[in-house]
Motif scaffolding. Structure first.
Motif, short mmCIF file in Angstrom:
data_model
loop_
_atom_site.label_atom_id
_atom_site.label_comp_id
_atom_site.label_asym_id
_atom_site.label_seq_id
_atom_site.Cartn_x
_atom_site.Cartn_y
_atom_site.Cartn_z
N ALA A 23 0.84 -1.21 0.00
CA ALA A 23 0.00 0.00 0.00
C ALA A 23 0.88 1.25 0.00
N ALA A 24 1.97 1.22 0.75
CA ALA A 24 2.90 2.35 0.76
C ALA A 24 3.50 2.55 -0.63
N ALA A 25 3.83 1.46 -1.30
CA ALA A 25 4.39 1.56 -2.65
C ALA A 25 3.39 2.18 -3.62
N VAL A 26 2.12 1.79 -3.50
CA VAL A 26 1.08 2.36 -4.38
C VAL A 26 0.96 3.87 -4.14
N LEU A 27 0.96 4.29 -2.89
CA LEU A 27 0.87 5.73 -2.60
C LEU A 27 2.10 6.47 -3.13
N ALA A 28 3.27 5.85 -3.02
CA ALA A 28 4.49 6.48 -3.55
C ALA A 28 4.39 6.62 -5.07
N ILE A 29 3.82 5.64 -5.73
CA ILE A 29 3.64 5.71 -7.17
C ILE A 29 2.67 6.85 -7.53
N LEU A 30 1.60 6.99 -6.74
CA LEU A 30 0.63 8.06 -7.01
C LEU A 30 1.26 9.45 -6.89
N VAL A 31 2.31 9.56 -6.10
CA VAL A 31 2.99 10.86 -5.96
C VAL A 31 3.66 11.26 -7.26
N VAL A 32 4.24 10.31 -7.97
CA VAL A 32 5.00 10.66 -9.16
C VAL A 32 4.21 10.54 -10.46
N VAL A 33 2.99 10.01 -10.39
CA VAL A 33 2.16 9.93 -11.59
C VAL A 33 1.68 11.33 -11.93
N PRO A 34 1.89 11.77 -13.16
CA PRO A 34 1.46 13.12 -13.53
C PRO A 34 -0.06 13.27 -13.50
N ARG A 35 -0.51 14.45 -13.15
CA ARG A 35 -1.94 14.76 -13.13
C ARG A 35 -2.26 15.53 -14.40
N LEU A 36 -2.60 14.82 -15.44
CA LEU A 36 -2.89 15.45 -16.73
C LEU A 36 -4.39 15.39 -17.00
N ARG A 37 -4.87 16.37 -17.70
CA ARG A 37 -6.29 16.41 -18.05
C ARG A 37 -6.47 15.89 -19.46
N SER A 38 -7.69 15.59 -19.82
CA SER A 38 -7.95 15.04 -21.15
C SER A 38 -7.65 16.09 -22.23
N ARG A 39 -7.23 15.61 -23.38
CA ARG A 39 -6.88 16.51 -24.49
C ARG A 39 -8.08 17.36 -24.90
N ALA A 46 -8.21 26.02 -23.54
CA ALA A 46 -6.97 26.68 -23.95
C ALA A 46 -7.18 28.12 -24.41
N GLY A 47 -8.32 28.45 -24.97
CA GLY A 47 -8.54 29.79 -25.48
C GLY A 47 -8.52 30.87 -24.41
N ARG A 48 -8.79 30.50 -23.17
CA ARG A 48 -8.81 31.51 -22.11
C ARG A 48 -7.79 31.23 -21.00
N ASN A 49 -6.96 30.19 -21.18
CA ASN A 49 -5.93 29.85 -20.20
C ASN A 49 -4.58 29.71 -20.88
N PHE A 50 -3.57 30.30 -20.28
CA PHE A 50 -2.25 30.21 -20.89
C PHE A 50 -1.14 30.09 -19.86
N ILE A 51 -1.45 29.54 -18.71
CA ILE A 51 -0.44 29.33 -17.69
C ILE A 51 -0.04 27.85 -17.64
N TYR A 52 -1.00 26.96 -17.66
CA TYR A 52 -0.77 25.52 -17.58
C TYR A 52 -0.18 25.01 -18.89
N PHE A 53 0.87 24.20 -18.82
CA PHE A 53 1.54 23.73 -20.03
C PHE A 53 0.61 22.93 -20.94
N GLY A 54 -0.39 22.29 -20.37
CA GLY A 54 -1.35 21.55 -21.18
C GLY A 54 -2.17 22.46 -22.09
N HIS A 55 -2.43 23.67 -21.62
CA HIS A 55 -3.16 24.64 -22.44
C HIS A 55 -2.24 25.28 -23.48
N LEU A 56 -1.01 25.51 -23.10
CA LEU A 56 -0.07 26.22 -23.98
C LEU A 56 0.21 25.48 -25.27
N GLN A 57 0.06 24.18 -25.28
CA GLN A 57 0.35 23.43 -26.50
C GLN A 57 -0.59 23.79 -27.65
#
Length: 116
Positions: A23-39, A46-57
């Motif tokens: 369980a500790a290993a699973v939580l450690a993995i969740l720390v490094v898994v990126p939190r990305l939103r759907s494309r 993206a039209g009104r946001n330009f700070i988050y790298f996901g929008h900037l693309q």
């Protein structure tokens, strides 16, 4: 070392410790898994946001330059800072909990080891 475990009690202590460590290993993995939103969501926002790298693309450099010159940046930046702090706090708590679970699991495994 653990091949000499006899009885349900000693084996359950070992398996309990193993569960906590996993369980500790699973939580450690969740720390490094990126939190990305759907494309699709990113494209819509993206039209009104330009700070988050996901929008900037979805921006081209000239349009981004114009937006940075013309739009009020503070509300967008404030929103992004609050969202990022929530994500960072959650990940921080996962790290804390993973340490606790790993320590508890280690104690259980140690107890099982000395019980042989």
């Amino acid at each position: 070392m653990f091949d000499n475990l006899h009885g349900w009690g000693a084996k359950s202590v070992l398996w309990t410790g193993t569960f906590f460590i996993l369980a500790a290993a699973v939580l450690a993995i969740l720390v490094v898994v990126p939190r990305l939103r759907s494309r699709k969501t990113l494209e819509i926002e993206a039209g009104r946001n330009f700070i988050y790298f996901g929008h900037l693309q979805f921006w081209n450099p000239a349009d981004l330059e114009d937006a940075l010159k013309q739009q009020e940046i503070l509300p967008i930046l404030s929103h992004q800072l609050v969202n990022m702090s929530k994500i960072a706090w959650r990940k921080h708590r996962f790290v804390q909990l993973s340490f606790v679970l790993a320590a508890v699991g280690g104690v259980f495994v140690f107890i099982a080891g000395i019980a042989t």
